[in-house]
Design an enzyme around this catalytic site. Structure first.
Site, PDB file in Angstrom:
ATOM      1  N   ARG A  54      31.160  26.877   8.667  1.00 62.87           N
ATOM      2  CA  ARG A  54      31.966  27.250   7.506  1.00 62.87           C
ATOM      3  C   ARG A  54      31.191  28.040   6.453  1.00 62.87           C
ATOM      4  O   ARG A  54      31.649  29.071   5.970  1.00 62.87           O
ATOM      5  CB  ARG A  54      32.542  26.005   6.822  1.00 62.87           C
ATOM      6  CG  ARG A  54      33.861  25.559   7.361  1.00 62.87           C
ATOM      7  CD  ARG A  54      33.976  24.069   7.219  1.00 62.87           C
ATOM      8  NE  ARG A  54      32.964  23.478   8.066  1.00 62.87           N
ATOM      9  CZ  ARG A  54      33.158  23.182   9.357  1.00 62.87           C
ATOM     10  NH1 ARG A  54      34.322  23.366   9.888  1.00 62.87           N
ATOM     11  NH2 ARG A  54      32.184  22.684  10.087  1.00 62.87           N
ATOM     12  N   THR A  55      30.035  27.525   6.069  1.00 60.69           N
ATOM     13  CA  THR A  55      29.352  28.163   4.940  1.00 60.69           C
ATOM     14  C   THR A  55      28.952  29.588   5.314  1.00 60.69           C
ATOM     15  O   THR A  55      29.202  30.538   4.565  1.00 60.69           O
ATOM     16  CB  THR A  55      28.127  27.327   4.519  1.00 60.69           C
ATOM     17  OG1 THR A  55      28.566  25.996   4.297  1.00 60.69           O
ATOM     18  CG2 THR A  55      27.504  27.865   3.245  1.00 60.69           C
ATOM     19  N   LYS A  83       7.067  34.330  13.967  1.00 61.57           N
ATOM     20  CA  LYS A  83       5.668  34.796  14.010  1.00 61.57           C
ATOM     21  C   LYS A  83       4.832  34.169  12.905  1.00 61.57           C
ATOM     22  O   LYS A  83       3.665  34.497  12.743  1.00 61.57           O
ATOM     23  CB  LYS A  83       5.620  36.316  13.834  1.00 61.57           C
ATOM     24  CG  LYS A  83       6.363  37.099  14.889  1.00 61.57           C
ATOM     25  CD  LYS A  83       6.224  38.598  14.583  1.00 61.57           C
ATOM     26  CE  LYS A  83       7.136  39.433  15.445  1.00 61.57           C
ATOM     27  NZ  LYS A  83       7.242  40.807  14.926  1.00 61.57           N
ATOM     28  N   ARG A 104      20.372  29.197   3.667  1.00 61.29           N
ATOM     29  CA  ARG A 104      20.374  27.748   3.958  1.00 61.29           C
ATOM     30  C   ARG A 104      19.039  27.408   4.577  1.00 61.29           C
ATOM     31  O   ARG A 104      18.573  28.098   5.484  1.00 61.29           O
ATOM     32  CB  ARG A 104      21.509  27.402   4.905  1.00 61.29           C
ATOM     33  CG  ARG A 104      21.386  25.993   5.467  1.00 61.29           C
ATOM     34  CD  ARG A 104      22.604  25.547   6.199  1.00 61.29           C
ATOM     35  NE  ARG A 104      23.696  25.271   5.283  1.00 61.29           N
ATOM     36  CZ  ARG A 104      24.869  24.756   5.661  1.00 61.29           C
ATOM     37  NH1 ARG A 104      25.097  24.485   6.928  1.00 61.29           N
ATOM     38  NH2 ARG A 104      25.823  24.518   4.772  1.00 61.29           N
ATOM     39  N   HIS A 132      24.053  21.521  -2.578  1.00 63.15           N
ATOM     40  CA  HIS A 132      24.890  22.496  -1.869  1.00 63.15           C
ATOM     41  C   HIS A 132      25.937  23.037  -2.871  1.00 63.15           C
ATOM     42  O   HIS A 132      27.112  22.697  -2.806  1.00 63.15           O
ATOM     43  CB  HIS A 132      25.561  21.804  -0.684  1.00 63.15           C
ATOM     44  CG  HIS A 132      26.212  22.706   0.313  1.00 63.15           C
ATOM     45  ND1 HIS A 132      26.496  24.042   0.073  1.00 63.15           N
ATOM     46  CD2 HIS A 132      26.653  22.458   1.570  1.00 63.15           C
ATOM     47  CE1 HIS A 132      27.081  24.557   1.148  1.00 63.15           C
ATOM     48  NE2 HIS A 132      27.182  23.618   2.061  1.00 63.15           N
TER      49      HIS A 132
END
Ligand code: NCD
Length: 307
Positions: A54-55, A83, A104, A132
Protein backbone atom coordinates in the site's frame (compact mmCIF):
# COMPACT_ATOMS: atom_id res chain seq x y z
CA UNK A 1 4.63 26.86 4.91
CA UNK A 2 5.08 23.19 4.08
CA UNK A 3 7.13 23.73 0.91
CA UNK A 4 10.59 22.16 1.10
CA UNK A 5 10.02 20.48 4.47
CA UNK A 6 10.61 16.85 5.51
CA UNK A 7 8.03 14.60 7.16
CA UNK A 8 9.82 12.22 9.52
CA UNK A 9 7.56 12.18 12.58
CA UNK A 10 3.88 13.16 12.97
CA UNK A 11 4.90 15.99 15.31
CA UNK A 12 6.80 17.64 12.41
CA UNK A 13 3.35 18.93 11.44
CA UNK A 14 1.43 21.46 13.53
CA UNK A 15 -2.29 20.84 14.02
CA UNK A 16 -2.99 23.70 11.58
CA UNK A 17 -0.76 22.07 8.96
CA UNK A 18 -2.59 18.78 9.45
CA UNK A 19 -5.90 20.64 8.91
CA UNK A 20 -4.42 22.12 5.73
CA UNK A 21 -3.48 18.66 4.42
CA UNK A 22 -6.91 17.26 5.35
CA UNK A 23 -8.56 20.17 3.52
CA UNK A 24 -6.48 19.70 0.39
CA UNK A 25 -7.14 15.94 0.48
CA UNK A 26 -10.87 16.68 0.47
CA UNK A 27 -10.48 19.02 -2.50
CA UNK A 28 -8.53 16.35 -4.40
CA UNK A 29 -11.12 13.65 -3.60
CA UNK A 30 -13.91 15.92 -4.85
CA UNK A 31 -12.12 17.15 -7.93
CA UNK A 32 -9.15 14.96 -8.89
CA UNK A 33 -9.00 16.25 -12.48
CA UNK A 34 -8.06 19.70 -11.28
CA UNK A 35 -4.84 18.25 -9.82
CA UNK A 36 -3.89 15.97 -12.71
CA UNK A 37 -0.98 18.18 -13.88
CA UNK A 38 0.23 20.07 -10.82
CA UNK A 39 3.42 17.97 -10.70
CA UNK A 40 4.10 17.81 -14.43
CA UNK A 41 7.83 17.43 -15.04
CA UNK A 42 8.59 16.48 -11.43
CA UNK A 43 10.10 13.24 -10.10
CA UNK A 44 9.53 11.26 -6.92
CA UNK A 45 12.35 8.98 -5.69
CA UNK A 46 10.90 5.91 -4.01
CA UNK A 47 13.36 3.98 -1.81
CA UNK A 48 11.91 0.92 -0.09
CA UNK A 49 14.36 -1.07 2.02
CA UNK A 50 11.46 -3.09 3.50
CA UNK A 51 8.47 -4.80 1.86
CA UNK A 52 5.40 -2.71 1.14
CA UNK A 53 2.28 -2.88 -0.98
CA UNK A 54 0.00 0.00 0.00
CA UNK A 55 2.50 2.63 1.05
CA UNK A 56 4.78 2.21 -1.95
CA UNK A 57 2.06 1.85 -4.56
CA UNK A 58 -0.11 4.61 -3.09
CA UNK A 59 2.86 7.00 -3.23
CA UNK A 60 3.58 5.98 -6.82
CA UNK A 61 -0.08 6.26 -7.79
CA UNK A 62 -0.29 9.62 -6.02
CA UNK A 63 2.69 11.08 -7.93
CA UNK A 64 1.45 9.71 -11.27
CA UNK A 65 -2.04 11.11 -10.64
CA UNK A 66 -0.49 14.53 -9.99
CA UNK A 67 1.24 14.37 -13.38
CA UNK A 68 4.70 13.52 -12.00
CA UNK A 69 6.88 10.46 -12.52
CA UNK A 70 8.59 7.98 -10.20
CA UNK A 71 12.03 6.32 -10.03
CA UNK A 72 13.42 4.07 -7.32
CA UNK A 73 13.67 0.56 -5.95
CA UNK A 74 11.49 -1.77 -3.94
CA UNK A 75 14.26 -4.30 -3.46
CA UNK A 76 17.50 -2.76 -2.08
CA UNK A 77 19.38 -5.89 -3.21
CA UNK A 78 19.20 -4.59 -6.77
CA UNK A 79 20.82 -1.21 -5.91
CA UNK A 80 24.30 -0.14 -4.77
CA UNK A 81 23.18 -0.75 -1.18
CA UNK A 82 24.29 -4.29 -2.03
CA UNK A 83 27.84 -2.97 -2.66
CA UNK A 84 27.94 -1.33 0.75
CA UNK A 85 26.85 2.22 -0.11
CA UNK A 86 25.78 4.24 2.93
CA UNK A 87 22.25 5.52 3.31
CA UNK A 88 23.47 9.13 3.22
CA UNK A 89 25.24 8.61 -0.09
CA UNK A 90 22.18 6.92 -1.58
CA UNK A 91 19.97 9.82 -0.45
CA UNK A 92 22.38 12.46 -1.84
CA UNK A 93 22.48 10.59 -5.13
CA UNK A 94 18.76 10.05 -5.53
CA UNK A 95 18.19 13.62 -4.30
CA UNK A 96 20.35 14.84 -7.18
CA UNK A 97 17.96 13.24 -9.67
CA UNK A 98 14.56 13.87 -8.06
CA UNK A 99 12.40 16.58 -6.47
CA UNK A 100 11.18 14.62 -3.45
CA UNK A 101 12.03 11.28 -1.83
CA UNK A 102 9.94 8.75 0.06
CA UNK A 103 11.84 6.14 2.05
CA UNK A 104 10.98 3.07 4.15
CA UNK A 105 13.82 1.66 6.24
CA UNK A 106 14.05 -1.15 8.83
CA UNK A 107 16.25 0.93 11.19
CA UNK A 108 14.50 3.22 13.65
CA UNK A 109 15.74 6.79 13.21
CA UNK A 110 17.30 6.19 9.76
CA UNK A 111 15.18 8.84 7.98
CA UNK A 112 15.93 11.42 10.69
CA UNK A 113 19.66 10.89 10.23
CA UNK A 114 19.38 10.84 6.44
CA UNK A 115 17.27 14.01 6.24
CA UNK A 116 20.18 16.32 7.10
CA UNK A 117 22.11 15.51 3.96
CA UNK A 118 19.17 14.88 1.67
CA UNK A 119 18.94 17.79 -0.80
CA UNK A 120 15.17 17.43 -1.37
CA UNK A 121 12.16 16.89 0.96
CA UNK A 122 12.29 13.46 2.58
CA UNK A 123 9.16 11.57 3.64
CA UNK A 124 9.40 8.74 6.17
CA UNK A 125 7.30 5.81 4.93
CA UNK A 126 8.01 3.78 8.08
CA UNK A 127 11.21 3.33 10.09
CA UNK A 128 11.38 -0.03 11.86
CA UNK A 129 8.99 -0.27 14.80
CA UNK A 130 9.15 3.51 15.31
CA UNK A 131 6.92 5.85 13.28
CA UNK A 132 4.81 5.93 10.11
CA UNK A 133 3.52 9.50 9.68
CA UNK A 134 1.85 9.15 6.28
CA UNK A 135 -0.22 6.19 7.50
CA UNK A 136 -1.21 8.50 10.34
CA UNK A 137 -2.41 11.20 7.94
CA UNK A 138 -4.44 8.47 6.20
CA UNK A 139 -5.88 7.34 9.54
CA UNK A 140 -6.72 10.90 10.60
CA UNK A 141 -8.52 11.54 7.32
CA UNK A 142 -10.48 8.28 7.69
CA UNK A 143 -11.45 9.09 11.29
CA UNK A 144 -12.49 12.60 10.27
CA UNK A 145 -14.56 11.23 7.42
CA UNK A 146 -16.29 8.67 9.69
CA UNK A 147 -16.78 10.83 12.78
CA UNK A 148 -16.77 14.43 11.53
CA UNK A 149 -14.21 15.45 14.17
CA UNK A 150 -10.94 14.37 15.75
CA UNK A 151 -12.03 15.54 19.22
CA UNK A 152 -14.12 13.71 21.85
CA UNK A 153 -13.31 10.17 20.79
CA UNK A 154 -12.55 6.89 22.53
CA UNK A 155 -9.95 5.07 20.44
CA UNK A 156 -9.18 1.40 20.95
CA UNK A 157 -5.87 0.06 19.66
CA UNK A 158 -5.76 -3.71 19.49
CA UNK A 159 -2.99 -6.21 18.75
CA UNK A 160 0.75 -5.62 18.56
CA UNK A 161 1.14 -2.26 20.27
CA UNK A 162 4.81 -2.90 21.01
CA UNK A 163 6.14 -3.10 17.46
CA UNK A 164 3.29 -1.50 15.46
CA UNK A 165 4.70 1.80 14.17
CA UNK A 166 1.30 2.90 12.84
CA UNK A 167 -0.02 2.68 16.41
CA UNK A 168 2.85 4.76 17.80
CA UNK A 169 2.36 7.47 15.19
CA UNK A 170 -1.42 7.63 15.54
CA UNK A 171 -1.24 7.80 19.36
CA UNK A 172 1.27 10.64 19.01
CA UNK A 173 -0.94 12.54 16.58
CA UNK A 174 -4.28 11.95 18.37
CA UNK A 175 -2.86 12.92 21.78
CA UNK A 176 -3.04 16.54 20.65
CA UNK A 177 -6.82 16.58 20.16
CA UNK A 178 -9.42 17.49 22.81
CA UNK A 179 -10.99 14.92 25.11
CA UNK A 180 -9.47 11.88 23.43
CA UNK A 181 -9.24 8.65 25.43
CA UNK A 182 -7.20 5.57 24.53
CA UNK A 183 -8.03 1.96 25.30
CA UNK A 184 -4.86 -0.08 24.70
CA UNK A 185 -5.75 -3.73 24.11
CA UNK A 186 -2.84 -6.17 23.92
CA UNK A 187 -1.19 -9.14 25.59
CA UNK A 188 1.18 -7.94 28.33
CA UNK A 189 4.17 -8.82 26.12
CA UNK A 190 2.97 -6.53 23.33
CA UNK A 191 2.02 -3.42 25.33
CA UNK A 192 2.94 0.02 23.94
CA UNK A 193 6.58 0.90 24.64
CA UNK A 194 7.34 2.78 27.84
CA UNK A 195 8.44 5.95 25.98
CA UNK A 196 4.99 6.29 24.45
CA UNK A 197 3.45 6.19 27.92
CA UNK A 198 5.86 8.62 29.56
CA UNK A 199 6.77 11.00 26.74
CA UNK A 200 3.40 11.19 25.01
CA UNK A 201 0.48 9.98 27.13
CA UNK A 202 1.59 11.10 30.60
CA UNK A 203 3.24 14.28 29.36
CA UNK A 204 0.07 15.41 27.58
CA UNK A 205 -2.14 14.14 30.43
CA UNK A 206 -4.06 11.88 28.07
CA UNK A 207 -6.43 9.39 29.69
CA UNK A 208 -5.72 5.75 28.84
CA UNK A 209 -6.27 2.23 30.11
CA UNK A 210 -4.47 -1.00 29.25
CA UNK A 211 -6.51 -4.20 29.01
CA UNK A 212 -6.01 -7.70 27.65
CA UNK A 213 -9.51 -8.62 26.49
CA UNK A 214 -11.19 -6.88 23.54
CA UNK A 215 -14.60 -8.30 24.58
CA UNK A 216 -14.49 -6.35 27.87
CA UNK A 217 -14.17 -2.91 26.24
CA UNK A 218 -15.53 -3.14 22.71
CA UNK A 219 -18.84 -1.47 23.68
CA UNK A 220 -17.01 1.69 24.84
CA UNK A 221 -15.16 2.41 21.58
CA UNK A 222 -15.79 4.99 18.82
CA UNK A 223 -12.79 3.78 16.81
CA UNK A 224 -11.27 0.30 16.83
CA UNK A 225 -7.76 0.25 15.30
CA UNK A 226 -6.80 -3.37 14.65
CA UNK A 227 -3.20 -4.38 13.89
CA UNK A 228 -1.34 -7.52 12.92
CA UNK A 229 1.31 -9.10 15.10
CA UNK A 230 4.57 -7.84 13.54
CA UNK A 231 6.30 -11.16 12.88
CA UNK A 232 9.43 -9.61 11.33
CA UNK A 233 10.23 -7.63 14.50
CA UNK A 234 10.11 -10.58 16.90
CA UNK A 235 13.31 -11.93 18.33
CA UNK A 236 12.15 -15.52 18.38
CA UNK A 237 9.62 -17.64 16.54
CA UNK A 238 8.24 -19.30 19.70
CA UNK A 239 6.98 -15.97 21.08
CA UNK A 240 5.47 -15.08 17.73
CA UNK A 241 3.59 -18.37 17.50
CA UNK A 242 2.33 -17.99 21.05
CA UNK A 243 1.00 -14.45 20.49
CA UNK A 244 -0.05 -14.38 16.85
CA UNK A 245 -3.69 -15.38 17.35
CA UNK A 246 -4.31 -13.21 20.41
CA UNK A 247 -7.14 -11.27 18.77
CA UNK A 248 -9.48 -12.22 16.02
CA UNK A 249 -12.30 -9.80 15.32
CA UNK A 250 -15.51 -11.46 14.11
CA UNK A 251 -19.18 -10.52 13.83
CA UNK A 252 -19.95 -12.18 17.15
CA UNK A 253 -17.56 -9.85 19.01
CA UNK A 254 -19.01 -6.88 17.12
CA UNK A 255 -22.54 -7.56 18.42
CA UNK A 256 -21.71 -5.60 21.56
CA UNK A 257 -20.01 -2.70 19.72
CA UNK A 258 -21.56 0.71 19.00
CA UNK A 259 -23.62 0.97 15.81
CA UNK A 260 -21.40 3.82 14.61
CA UNK A 261 -18.06 2.27 15.53
CA UNK A 262 -15.42 2.75 12.82
CA UNK A 263 -13.03 -0.20 12.37
CA UNK A 264 -9.63 0.76 10.95
CA UNK A 265 -6.60 -1.36 10.09
CA UNK A 266 -3.45 -0.11 8.34
CA UNK A 267 -3.28 -3.50 6.53
CA UNK A 268 -1.87 -5.98 5.63
CA UNK A 269 -4.26 -8.16 7.58
CA UNK A 270 -3.16 -11.67 8.44
CA UNK A 271 -6.03 -13.25 10.38
CA UNK A 272 -6.92 -10.64 12.99
CA UNK A 273 -10.11 -9.53 11.21
CA UNK A 274 -12.34 -12.26 9.83
CA UNK A 275 -13.37 -11.71 6.20
CA UNK A 276 -17.04 -11.81 7.33
CA UNK A 277 -16.47 -8.38 8.95
CA UNK A 278 -15.56 -6.76 5.60
CA UNK A 279 -19.21 -6.29 4.59
CA UNK A 280 -20.24 -4.76 7.93
CA UNK A 281 -20.82 -1.00 7.42
CA UNK A 282 -18.51 -0.32 10.35
CA UNK A 283 -15.49 -1.76 8.48
CA UNK A 284 -13.59 1.24 7.09
CA UNK A 285 -10.22 -0.33 6.24
CA UNK A 286 -10.67 -0.55 2.48
CA UNK A 287 -11.93 3.02 2.45
CA UNK A 288 -8.79 3.85 4.43
CA UNK A 289 -6.66 2.23 1.70
CA UNK A 290 -8.11 4.55 -0.93
CA UNK A 291 -7.84 7.59 1.33
CA UNK A 292 -4.12 6.82 1.63
CA UNK A 293 -3.55 7.66 -2.01
CA UNK A 294 -5.45 10.97 -1.85
CA UNK A 295 -3.73 12.02 1.39
CA UNK A 296 -0.34 11.32 -0.20
CA UNK A 297 -1.31 13.39 -3.25
CA UNK A 298 -2.07 16.29 -0.91
CA UNK A 299 1.17 15.80 1.02
CA UNK A 300 3.36 15.67 -2.10
CA UNK A 301 1.66 18.78 -3.50
CA UNK A 302 2.21 20.66 -0.25
CA UNK A 303 5.88 19.66 0.22
CA UNK A 304 6.64 20.52 -3.40
CA UNK A 305 4.81 23.82 -3.00
CA UNK A 306 2.65 23.34 -6.08
CA UNK A 307 -0.65 23.84 -4.17
C1 NCD B 1 1.88 -1.00 8.10
C2 NCD B 1 3.37 -0.80 8.19
O1 NCD B 1 4.10 -1.03 7.25
O2 NCD B 1 3.77 -0.38 9.28
N1 NCD B 1 1.41 -1.14 6.81
C3 NCD B 1 1.16 -0.01 6.08
O3 NCD B 1 2.01 0.79 5.85
N2 NCD B 1 -0.09 0.19 5.70
C4 NCD B 1 1.34 -1.99 9.04
C5 NCD B 1 1.92 -3.38 9.07
O4 NCD B 1 2.88 -3.70 8.37
O5 NCD B 1 1.36 -4.18 9.82
Amino acid sequence: MLKGRNLIDPSDLSMEEIDEIMGLTREIVNNPKEFAHVCDGMLLGSLFYEPSTRTRLSFEAAMLRLGGKVVGFSEPGSSSVQKGESLNDTLRTVGAYTDIIVMRHPKEGAPKLGADLCPVPLINAGDGGHQHPTQTLTDLYTILESKGSLDNLVLGFCGDLQFGRTVHSLIKAMSRYKNVKFVLISPVELEVPEYIKTEILDKNEVEYIEVERLEDVIDTLDILYMTRVQKERFFNEVDYIRLKDSYILDLKKLEKAKKDLAILHPLPRVNEIKVEVDSDPRAKYFKQVKNGMFVRMALIAKLLGVK
